[in-house]
Scaffold this motif. Structure first.
Motif, PDB file in Angstrom:
ATOM      1  N   TYR A   1       0.856  -1.191   0.000  1.00 32.98           N
ATOM      2  CA  TYR A   1       0.000   0.000   0.000  1.00 32.98           C
ATOM      3  C   TYR A   1       0.891   1.238   0.000  1.00 32.98           C
ATOM      4  N   ASP A   2       0.299   2.375  -0.329  1.00 36.49           N
ATOM      5  CA  ASP A   2       1.059   3.630  -0.395  1.00 36.49           C
ATOM      6  C   ASP A   2       1.260   4.152   1.032  1.00 36.49           C
ATOM      7  N   GLN A   3       2.451   3.868   1.577  1.00 38.57           N
ATOM      8  CA  GLN A   3       2.715   4.231   2.965  1.00 38.57           C
ATOM      9  C   GLN A   3       2.762   5.740   3.175  1.00 38.57           C
ATOM     10  N   GLN A   4       3.240   6.467   2.180  1.00 40.13           N
ATOM     11  CA  GLN A   4       3.310   7.923   2.302  1.00 40.13           C
ATOM     12  C   GLN A   4       1.907   8.534   2.363  1.00 40.13           C
ATOM     13  N   LEU A   5       1.014   8.030   1.495  1.00 36.71           N
ATOM     14  CA  LEU A   5      -0.361   8.528   1.487  1.00 36.71           C
ATOM     15  C   LEU A   5      -1.056   8.179   2.800  1.00 36.71           C
ATOM     16  N   PHE A   6      -0.846   6.943   3.275  1.00 35.74           N
ATOM     17  CA  PHE A   6      -1.460   6.534   4.533  1.00 35.74           C
ATOM     18  C   PHE A   6      -0.977   7.411   5.690  1.00 35.74           C
ATOM     19  N   SER A   7       0.335   7.668   5.719  1.00 35.43           N
ATOM     20  CA  SER A   7       0.905   8.505   6.782  1.00 35.43           C
ATOM     21  C   SER A   7       0.346   9.920   6.718  1.00 35.43           C
ATOM     22  N   GLU A   8       0.209  10.435   5.505  1.00 34.57           N
ATOM     23  CA  GLU A   8      -0.315  11.793   5.319  1.00 34.57           C
ATOM     24  C   GLU A   8      -1.755  11.908   5.821  1.00 34.57           C
ATOM     25  N   LEU A   9      -2.570  10.877   5.516  1.00 34.70           N
ATOM     26  CA  LEU A   9      -3.977  10.912   5.931  1.00 34.70           C
ATOM     27  C   LEU A   9      -4.140  10.664   7.427  1.00 34.70           C
ATOM     28  N   SER A  10      -3.397   9.688   7.973  1.00 33.29           N
ATOM     29  CA  SER A  10      -3.539   9.353   9.394  1.00 33.29           C
ATOM     30  C   SER A  10      -2.999  10.457  10.292  1.00 33.29           C
ATOM     31  N   THR A  11      -1.976  11.173   9.811  1.00 33.78           N
ATOM     32  CA  THR A  11      -1.413  12.271  10.593  1.00 33.78           C
ATOM     33  C   THR A  11      -2.446  13.364  10.806  1.00 33.78           C
ATOM     34  N   LYS A  12      -3.393  13.486   9.896  1.00 37.29           N
ATOM     35  CA  LYS A  12      -4.457  14.484  10.011  1.00 37.29           C
ATOM     36  C   LYS A  12      -5.606  13.999  10.900  1.00 37.29           C
ATOM     37  N   GLY A  13      -5.386  12.816  11.523  1.00 36.04           N
ATOM     38  CA  GLY A  13      -6.395  12.302  12.439  1.00 36.04           C
ATOM     39  C   GLY A  13      -7.461  11.458  11.779  1.00 36.04           C
ATOM     40  N   ASN A  14      -7.215  11.002  10.554  1.00 35.67           N
ATOM     41  CA  ASN A  14      -8.193  10.197   9.833  1.00 35.67           C
ATOM     42  C   ASN A  14      -8.087   8.726  10.203  1.00 35.67           C
ATOM     43  N   SER A  15      -9.216   8.020  10.160  1.00 34.92           N
ATOM     44  CA  SER A  15      -9.238   6.563  10.194  1.00 34.92           C
ATOM     45  C   SER A  15      -9.260   6.095   8.753  1.00 34.92           C
ATOM     46  N   VAL A  16      -8.294   5.249   8.367  1.00 37.28           N
ATOM     47  CA  VAL A  16      -8.141   4.837   6.969  1.00 37.28           C
ATOM     48  C   VAL A  16      -8.538   3.383   6.812  1.00 37.28           C
ATOM     49  N   SER A  17      -9.467   3.107   5.912  1.00 39.10           N
ATOM     50  CA  SER A  17      -9.899   1.739   5.598  1.00 39.10           C
ATOM     51  C   SER A  17      -9.528   1.425   4.149  1.00 39.10           C
ATOM     52  N   PHE A  18      -9.038   0.204   3.921  1.00 34.93           N
ATOM     53  CA  PHE A  18      -8.634  -0.212   2.574  1.00 34.93           C
ATOM     54  C   PHE A  18      -9.652  -1.192   2.002  1.00 34.93           C
ATOM     55  N   LEU A  19      -9.830  -1.154   0.667  1.00 38.41           N
ATOM     56  CA  LEU A  19     -10.755  -2.047  -0.020  1.00 38.41           C
ATOM     57  C   LEU A  19      -9.965  -3.080  -0.822  1.00 38.41           C
ATOM     58  N   LEU A  20     -10.201  -4.351  -0.538  1.00 37.45           N
ATOM     59  CA  LEU A  20      -9.551  -5.435  -1.267  1.00 37.45           C
ATOM     60  C   LEU A  20     -10.573  -6.157  -2.128  1.00 37.45           C
ATOM     61  N   VAL A  21     -10.226  -6.416  -3.387  1.00 34.97           N
ATOM     62  CA  VAL A  21     -11.046  -7.236  -4.269  1.00 34.97           C
ATOM     63  C   VAL A  21     -10.188  -8.428  -4.681  1.00 34.97           C
ATOM     64  N   ASN A  22     -10.628  -9.614  -4.258  1.00 36.00           N
ATOM     65  CA  ASN A  22      -9.838 -10.835  -4.475  1.00 36.00           C
ATOM     66  C   ASN A  22      -8.413 -10.654  -3.944  1.00 36.00           C
ATOM     67  N   ASP A  23      -8.328 -10.065  -2.735  1.00 38.74           N
ATOM     68  CA  ASP A  23      -7.061  -9.841  -2.021  1.00 38.74           C
ATOM     69  C   ASP A  23      -6.113  -8.876  -2.728  1.00 38.74           C
TER      70      ASP A  23
END
Length: 565
Positions: A475-497
């Motif tokens: 996953y895009d760790q930089q994007l996740f860090s950017e969003l979570s640092t702003k206090g967001n809860s981040v959920s990922f969507l998997l289709v067939n893993d």
């Protein structure tokens, strides 16, 4: 605790949490008996009004007969009887208050009022005896008219004030409503029985279903889940829980069903201890003496001195005891603060009304008197500076086969029947964008992870970053860090893993929050944030609002400690 409560309010049935017996706030007017409820004052005022009207019509004011007054044979007896009832019934709150003030060697408003009504009543009784039974040559002036109007005005003032102050929100009741009324108790054979919360004891085993309220403190003995503790601790993000982790009564269970070993209920529970802290803070008397009491205390001593002086001077000059007594009583009655008795309550009522219209609840009128000295304002984050509701702040697609709207629609399809707070945010966003969801089948929760199901013959999952890390899915760790640092809860969507996208949800800052913070700074008042949320989310909100002093990851008792410091 100013976090917004989104959950259903159930009546709390636990006997140990009966807060109807607690004294809320310090609605003190001098030393007035706090057992005098607003309803009793209202009743006393109207009954006293019925008693006072004939007195006002039948007796003169300071010896002067007004145009609307009349009399008849025996009217003096009617006035005496009604005035006696009025003095002992309507004047009792003030007499009791004066007793408390004198016992505390601190005469103030209640003592001054009692002085006025007592001398007017007892001197008027003396005047009645002198005029009607002893038939003295010189008519002795009575003060029944002044007695009636003084008691009426003071009762009205106290009723207005208590009504204004009692309109403040009851924090204890709201906290009590966080607990459900029942719990599902697990027996030794594995069967569950729904029982009243008051029947649950330490050592019992209970089952909490997905999306339900956790009724007691405890330790998880089976299952995994996420728990929303924002209404108890202020933490905006869901907290992952597994076996041997502690849970707090009043918090909201997430996606997994858990079994809990009860460790605290009733007075031993965490929420009950927080409520005890709030109750203690509400009942703690202010160190700042009421302005009206300061004036009344000074006026009491001045009136007492001037009244005695007047008696001595008139006795020396006229050699007539009746005239000297009459002048002394007149001084005491005039000194009794009719205007002060109404001015303070009316000012309080108007101030609290204006405050309530602007979202400011005042529980103690002394807070208004010291407000001009405030140089620090401490505030919570969730529900105070932010909306307290999760909303979709970003949604991304990582696959050319799926658009960003597809990611949102797939998540909505799985979460359509879920009561999880994050599910509500996604469904609201779909409604705003007028998007429809595909049909999802075989949906189920993945304990401690998320939700899975089948959409268009494909296995679809909503998972956390921990799941991606555990399964080795990139996953895009930089994007996740950017969003979570702003206090967001981040959920990922998997289709067939396969990771095809994410949805970030965060608590939105209130539009007026920044204006409020700037207004405080313009008045040289320092804003301080106290929050149970994580450091990253707190810092992000503080940076946007311009708050420099931030204390994060606090429990309610930590906040209380900081306020005291």
């Amino acid at each position: 605790m100013s976090d917004k409560h989104q959950q259903d309010h159930h009546k709390m049935e636990h006997e140990a949490m009966d807060h109807s017996k607690m004294e809320h706030g310090s609605m003190d007017h001098g030393s007035m008996d706090h057992s005098m409820h607003m309803g009793n004052l209202k009743q006393k005022f109207f009954i006293s009004l019925i008693l006072a009207i004939p007195i006002i019509l039948l007796s003169p004011m300071m010896g002067v007969t007004l145009p609307f007054q009349f009399s008849f044979n025996g009217s003096d007896w009617v006035v005496l009887i009604l005035a006696s009832i009025l003095f002992f019934y309507g004047g009792m709150p003030f007499l009791q208050g004066a007793k408390m003030e004198l016992q505390g060697k601190n005469p103030a408003m209640m003592t001054l009022i009692s002085l006025g009504i007592s001398v007017s009543y007892f001197y008027s009784v003396y005047a009645f005896i002198a005029n009607n039974l002893l038939h003295t040559q010189n008519h002795v002036m009575d003060f029944f008219w002044e007695l009636a109007t003084l008691i009426l005005i003071m009762l009205l003032g106290h009723w207005i004030e208590m009504n204004a102050v009692s309109n403040a929100s009851n924090a204890l009741q709201k906290m009590a409503e966080l607990l459900p009324g029942t719990a599902n108790v697990l027996d030794e054979e594995g069967n569950t029985t729904e029982v009243a919360l008051k029947e649950v004891h330490i050592g019992d085993k209970i089952v909490v279903k997905a999306g339900g309220k956790i009724p007691t403190d405890g330790i998880i003995i089976n299952g995994q889940t996420t728990v929303n503790e924002s209404m108890v601790t202020g933490e905006a993000k869901d907290v992952s829980k597994k076996e041997q982790d502690k849970v707090i009564g009043g918090s909201i269970n997430g996606s997994g069903t858990i079994s809990v070993d009860v460790t605290g209920t009733g007075e031993s529970g965490y929420l009950s201890q927080v409520m005890a802290l709030v109750s203690s803070a509400q009942q703690e008397k202010s160190k700042v003496e009421s302005l009206s009491d300061k004036v009344a205390k000074l006026l009491f001593y001045v009136a007492l001195a001037v009244g005695i002086l007047a008696f001595i001077i008139w006795l020396v000059v006229t050699k007539d005891m009746n005239i000297a007594l009459e002048r002394m009583v007149t001084v005491f009655i005039i000194a009794c603060p009719h205007a002060l008795g109404l001015a303070i309550p009316l000012a309080t009522a108007r101030s609290t009304s204006l405050g309530a219209q602007n979202g400011l609840l005042v529980k103690n009128r002394q807070a208004l008197e010291v407000a001009k000295k405030v140089d620090v304002v401490m505030m919570d984050k969730t529900g105070t500076l932010t909306e307290g509701n999760f909303a979709v702040s970003a949604f991304k697609s990582f696959s050319t086969d799926y658009t960003e709207n597809d990611v949102l629609e797939y998540m909505g399809a799985l979460e359509k029947d879920s009561s999880h707070p994050l599910s509500v945010g996604v469904l609201k966003k779909l409604e705003v964008l007028n998007l429809t969801t595909p049909a999802a089948t075989d949906t189920s929760t993945i304990p401690g992870v998320g939700i899975e199901g089948t959409i268009e013959h494909q296995t679809v999952k909503i998972v956390s970053v921990a799941y991606l890390t555990k399964k080795g899915i990139s996953y895009d760790q930089q994007l996740f860090s950017e969003l979570s640092t702003k206090g967001n809860s981040v959920s990922f969507l998997l289709v067939n893993d396969k990771n095809i996208g994410l949805v970030a949800q965060g608590d939105q800052i209130k539009p007026e929050a920044k204006t409020m913070i700037q207004a405080l700074k313009d008045q040289n008042i320092k804003p301080v944030m106290l929050t149970g949320d994580n450091q990253q989310a707190a810092a992000a909100v503080a940076q946007q609002l311009g708050i420099d002093d931030v204390h994060a990851e606090l429990l309610p008792e930590d906040k209380e400690k900081l306020v005291k410091e």
